[in-house]
Design a protein around this motif. Structure first.
Motif, mmCIF file in Angstrom:
data_model
loop_
_atom_site.group_PDB
_atom_site.id
_atom_site.type_symbol
_atom_site.label_atom_id
_atom_site.label_comp_id
_atom_site.label_asym_id
_atom_site.label_seq_id
_atom_site.Cartn_x
_atom_site.Cartn_y
_atom_site.Cartn_z
ATOM 1 N N GLY A 153 -6.307 -8.353 -9.804
ATOM 2 C CA GLY A 153 -5.567 -8.991 -8.629
ATOM 3 C C GLY A 153 -4.248 -8.247 -8.106
ATOM 4 N N HIS A 154 -4.316 -7.230 -8.409
ATOM 5 C CA HIS A 154 -3.108 -6.372 -7.686
ATOM 6 C C HIS A 154 -3.002 -6.366 -6.169
ATOM 7 C CE1 HIS A 154 -6.082 -3.405 -8.394
ATOM 8 N NE2 HIS A 154 -5.802 -2.656 -7.714
ATOM 9 N N ARG A 182 -2.175 -9.736 -5.087
ATOM 10 C CA ARG A 182 -0.799 -10.114 -5.186
ATOM 11 C C ARG A 182 0.133 -9.389 -4.174
ATOM 12 N NH1 ARG A 182 -2.481 -10.164 -10.663
ATOM 13 N NH2 ARG A 182 -2.025 -12.304 -11.749
ATOM 14 N N ASP A 183 -0.169 -8.383 -3.983
ATOM 15 C CA ASP A 183 0.796 -7.275 -3.159
ATOM 16 C C ASP A 183 0.484 -7.904 -1.760
ATOM 17 O OD1 ASP A 183 2.138 -4.963 -2.599
ATOM 18 O OD2 ASP A 183 0.453 -4.459 -1.433
ATOM 19 N N ARG A 237 3.708 -9.750 0.365
ATOM 20 C CA ARG A 237 4.261 -9.416 1.721
ATOM 21 C C ARG A 237 4.151 -10.346 2.699
ATOM 22 N NH1 ARG A 237 3.921 -3.630 1.787
ATOM 23 N NH2 ARG A 237 3.183 -2.627 -0.089
ATOM 24 N N ALA A 270 4.386 -13.597 2.236
ATOM 25 C CA ALA A 270 5.359 -14.570 1.865
ATOM 26 C C ALA A 270 6.839 -13.840 2.138
ATOM 27 C CB ALA A 270 5.284 -14.689 0.346
ATOM 28 N N GLN A 271 6.696 -12.651 2.103
ATOM 29 C CA GLN A 271 8.028 -12.103 2.334
ATOM 30 C C GLN A 271 8.404 -12.167 4.045
ATOM 31 O OE1 GLN A 271 10.025 -10.549 0.181
ATOM 32 N NE2 GLN A 271 11.526 -9.287 1.396
ATOM 33 N N ASP A 275 6.830 -10.218 6.199
ATOM 34 C CA ASP A 275 6.948 -9.039 7.013
ATOM 35 C C ASP A 275 5.342 -8.412 7.185
ATOM 36 O OD1 ASP A 275 6.337 -7.863 4.776
ATOM 37 O OD2 ASP A 275 7.955 -6.377 4.769
ATOM 38 N N SER A 297 -0.877 -20.971 -5.653
ATOM 39 C CA SER A 297 0.326 -20.697 -5.815
ATOM 40 C C SER A 297 1.175 -20.482 -4.306
ATOM 41 C CB SER A 297 0.819 -20.222 -6.757
ATOM 42 O OG SER A 297 0.898 -18.787 -6.305
ATOM 43 N N MET A 333 -2.896 -0.377 -3.644
ATOM 44 C CA MET A 333 -1.984 -1.335 -3.021
ATOM 45 C C MET A 333 -1.338 -1.049 -1.856
ATOM 46 S SD MET A 333 -0.194 -3.682 -6.077
ATOM 47 C CE MET A 333 0.725 -2.177 -6.782
ATOM 48 N N GLN A 334 -0.854 0.233 -1.765
ATOM 49 C CA GLN A 334 -0.122 1.039 -0.959
ATOM 50 C C GLN A 334 -0.863 1.231 0.395
ATOM 51 O OE1 GLN A 334 3.494 1.778 -0.187
ATOM 52 N NE2 GLN A 334 4.183 0.773 -2.211
ATOM 53 N N ARG A 365 -1.046 -0.568 4.100
ATOM 54 C CA ARG A 365 -0.903 0.259 5.180
ATOM 55 C C ARG A 365 -2.080 0.123 6.219
ATOM 56 N NH1 ARG A 365 1.684 4.604 1.982
ATOM 57 N NH2 ARG A 365 0.088 5.841 2.521
ATOM 58 N N ARG A 394 -2.678 -3.141 7.750
ATOM 59 C CA ARG A 394 -1.791 -3.203 8.859
ATOM 60 C C ARG A 394 -1.910 -2.766 10.119
ATOM 61 N NH1 ARG A 394 4.179 -4.546 9.337
ATOM 62 N NH2 ARG A 394 4.428 -4.705 7.033
#
Lengths: 289, 289, 289, 289
Positions: free
Chosen positions: B101-102, B105-106, B110, B112-113, B115, B136, B263-264, B268, B271
């Motif tokens: 799930g990483h 979740r990530d 983002r 939810a944040q 951005d 959730s 994740m990173q 990126r 996006r």
């Protein structure tokens, strides 16, 4: 870094008490340990260590230490591998080059700058164009042309081998040499011949890696410093790094940008080798950086 | 970034005057250009551009602009590709996951944040364990089990396809989905399906890349975000990155460290896709970052 | 990169239609644009662009283009800044050095390698020890000793200024020069004098940055390439990079490791300057890389 | 990583024989050492080590080992610092947050993923908005509003301190908490309170670092994970990293891009702390990674 040290490297199948035995040996002689690294490989159960002690903390010479340590090493069986290096005995390197001089210039510059632990005793080139670079540093340059035919090539390799072995070097550096060493030379120079490959291995093995990288459209290119073995581009990796590129970069741009990675990665990887920081097992390396 | 923009992306065979014609079109309407990028591919002679204008500098709606621009685009021939995106029309994404799930979740974090420019409209998983994570965040979770046999697998893919297409998403994200899309789905979702591969492609294609990386003894591991095509692990690359590792890292450590790169790189690369910054030609991408 | 280009750089307060006007000018002359970058600074509302066209796509000489473009530029008011550079007119650089030669050697090596867009017309050193490095590349070396007293120092700077100005260089490179330029020289050479600072500015401004970094216990050290202004260490930044370090590294190790960052960052930043990729506004830069 | 280990950390003024004595102690008990690191600080002549042994290679419990080791440690004087940690005793953390949730979400995601060595026992926030994030992971959330006036703020800190101390945590993580701890709390939590600062310290200390970075025109932004001390932003650094930015990035873009650095750097630095890999001396750290 620049202090006078004795450096012990040691590898053997693991058992309880190795660290204690080595530590006892050093402590008995009053050694001040300035750097110590250990590694137990969980897959092979081999144990590796590198320990550096201040030379001025010991009364014995490095020769005496070697003699005294030999029976200690023998306690751990026949497969033990160990070395004791006196950093005052500067390592000797022969550099093999072709036409491109960036790695050669970079390494000679570092030596001239006084911050690289080697003496370059000779440069061998299969072209003449880098003679001046070597000679401006006071280093003999040997030109060995490489014909296209196999027989001529083999003769050229023999000539290179004779020249190199005449210097008894600790490192034979293929600084963008662009010629594939025959298996017998790989074996003869095993653990001493170091290559810089212009890709992030195992990506883009073989010829023209920057053109391969361009075609694949990767967003990073890299370089790999590795020991030369008869498995082309498959020797134990010492060091790697990458550089970010984009769609704007042509294969020529990739080659130009990549040269920076090549210089840096070779300089770092070769330094690890020269400082006895690399231990090889199978086609993997332990690098105590 | 957060201002309201109209974004034009445009590609066609190069000729003199494209930039002038597009600029004229925008200037006539009083557009304030806030970001503009151009690229001429020297190998194919295709020209690509992305231009962002402030929405409040234009009196036309995006619909009107599209209508007015169509004949301008047509001046450059049949092969022209163009899009005009209103950033107020938030892109819709469906995420496909398996057990890990990483990345899920990530990405949800983002969003939810506040951005990250997308609405996650659904999550599809071939296991149940990530249901709670999706729910959730108030996002529907669809469980589609994947049997081992080929017939069952094909049926499962059909079910996934029906669910996904029901949402008409702009992006179908394989967030460590671990299932190989059949060619017909690859084609149907061409340019919209995005995968995160857990290696620095083309190194270690295929299964268990971290174990491959461990065996080869590489000093960096990586991740690759790419469009999905029927050539497995060979689709156009959007983004890549690497992480330094050492001899101390086991395959399990590589997997753990690599998750950060995954994740990173996915965040990126996705996006870039969502912001219409990626133009594909052949199996290469232009990324106007 | 190596093709013959005309490069237009242009900056002025933003208004609708700049891109269109420039594009029209280039299109009328049949220019093939190979690279184009734009930037609108949202805080100052200034617009910047750099456009490169293939020289062989234009019938005019660069002199004619300059003449024809002047009235176009004038349409955008008095504050317009523009340049038109013919890449066949290789930029001229004078390098200022002290005792440490790593940046000097690196730059001269790149030029010798044929992949760096400058002619080094002279080297000025306040010590003799790098004379040989310069002269082995066929470049005149001027020795100007710097006394400790202020009057002698000022006289030395005057001598340096006379030598430098005699060459009318496009770039005056402080390649670890270790002397602080007096304000009048900063002003005279504004936009042409480039320094490499051995820290990640604004960290560790002033003297002995590696010792400062050691004391602070940072985990990365860096280097900064910037234009020289009379605000010491505060000029517009062109390029920066960092290198990972650890508790094991002494200040001397940091200095040694840092030299790699210095060489790389200076080589990249100076290249941006030489290729007219840097536009300065206030103490910020636009870098069209 | 996941195997059951006993981890010894030890620091004292250097003398000959420390390594031998510790190794003897471990060898006598049949310990298999899986990881061992040493460091002699040349400036202070302090010696530091971290050694991990397989728990199943020892018959003693960790309690017995601690008892047996105490007299050995005492041989090295009063200033010796040592700890013996049983990795089965999972470390407990309290997270302090404000409005921004990216670090909180990232850490909770890692714990949920099962690959992060801590139990988050509580989250304390000075706003309500992250309550749901904590509670969706089954973690109690305590809301402590922070008034603007000094008296109210002090009362709020006292309330936070009571809550935190009620959990007796091994780590108090300021996950973008945005409140400056008063000196008495800094002291009470010395060596346990960890902050993530949104700049590459010592650059841009104090408030609004991304705005400072924007104004200075830096080309890289960073984040710093450090122990909290009463010297604001000046505590011992555990980990740092940077991200490349450009002239195109507004302060808001820097903040958004920087959040990725913050998450990564906090996750790495905190893990080092949780695994007893960080030894502090003065305002420097040894990090045995």
């Amino acid at each position: 870094m620049n202090e006078h040290q004795y450096v012990l490297t040691f590898g053997c199948p693991d058992r309880v008490g190795i660290v204690a035995r080595l530590a006892e040996f050093l402590a008995e002689r009053g050694c001040t340990i300035t750097e110590a690294s250990y590694f137990l490989d969980p897959h092979t159960d081999w144990f590796f260590t590198r320990q550096a002690v201040r030379a001025d903390s010991v009364t014995e010479t490095v020769g005496q230490l070697r003699e005294e340590f030999a029976p200690v090493a023998a306690e751990f069986g026949e497969s033990v591998q160990w070395k004791l290096w006196d950093t005052a005995e500067v390592k000797r390197a022969v550099l093999l080059v072709s036409r491109q001089g960036h790695c050669l210039r970079d390494l000679l510059g570092r030596v001239a700058q006084g911050d690289y632990p080697m003496d370059v005793v000779a440069v061998v080139g299969n072209h003449e164009n880098l003679r001046e670079v070597a000679e401006s540093h006071g280093i003999p340059f040997h030109h060995v042309p490489f014909p296209a035919d196999q027989v001529g090539k083999r003769a050229a390799f023999n000539e290179v081998a004779d020249i190199v072995d005449g210097y008894a070097p600790d490192a034979i550096v293929l600084a963008r040499f662009m010629q594939i060493l025959p298996p017998d030379l790989c074996e003869m120079w095993a653990g001493r011949a170091i290559n810089i490959h212009h890709s992030f291995l195992p990506s883009f093995m073989g010829a023209r890696p920057y053109h391969q990288a361009y075609r694949r459209g990767v967003k990073l290119i890299g370089a790999t410093c590795h020991y030369v073995t008869s498995d082309l581009d498959d020797g134990p990796i010492i060091e790697q790094d990458v550089i970010r590129v984009s769609h704007k970069d042509t294969p020529e741009d990739l080659a130009r940008l990549g040269r920076d990675a090549e210089m840096q990665v070779l300089a770092r990887g070769l330094r690890f080798h020269l400082e006895d920081r690399v231990l090889v097992y199978g086609n993997r390396t332990v690098v105590f950086d």
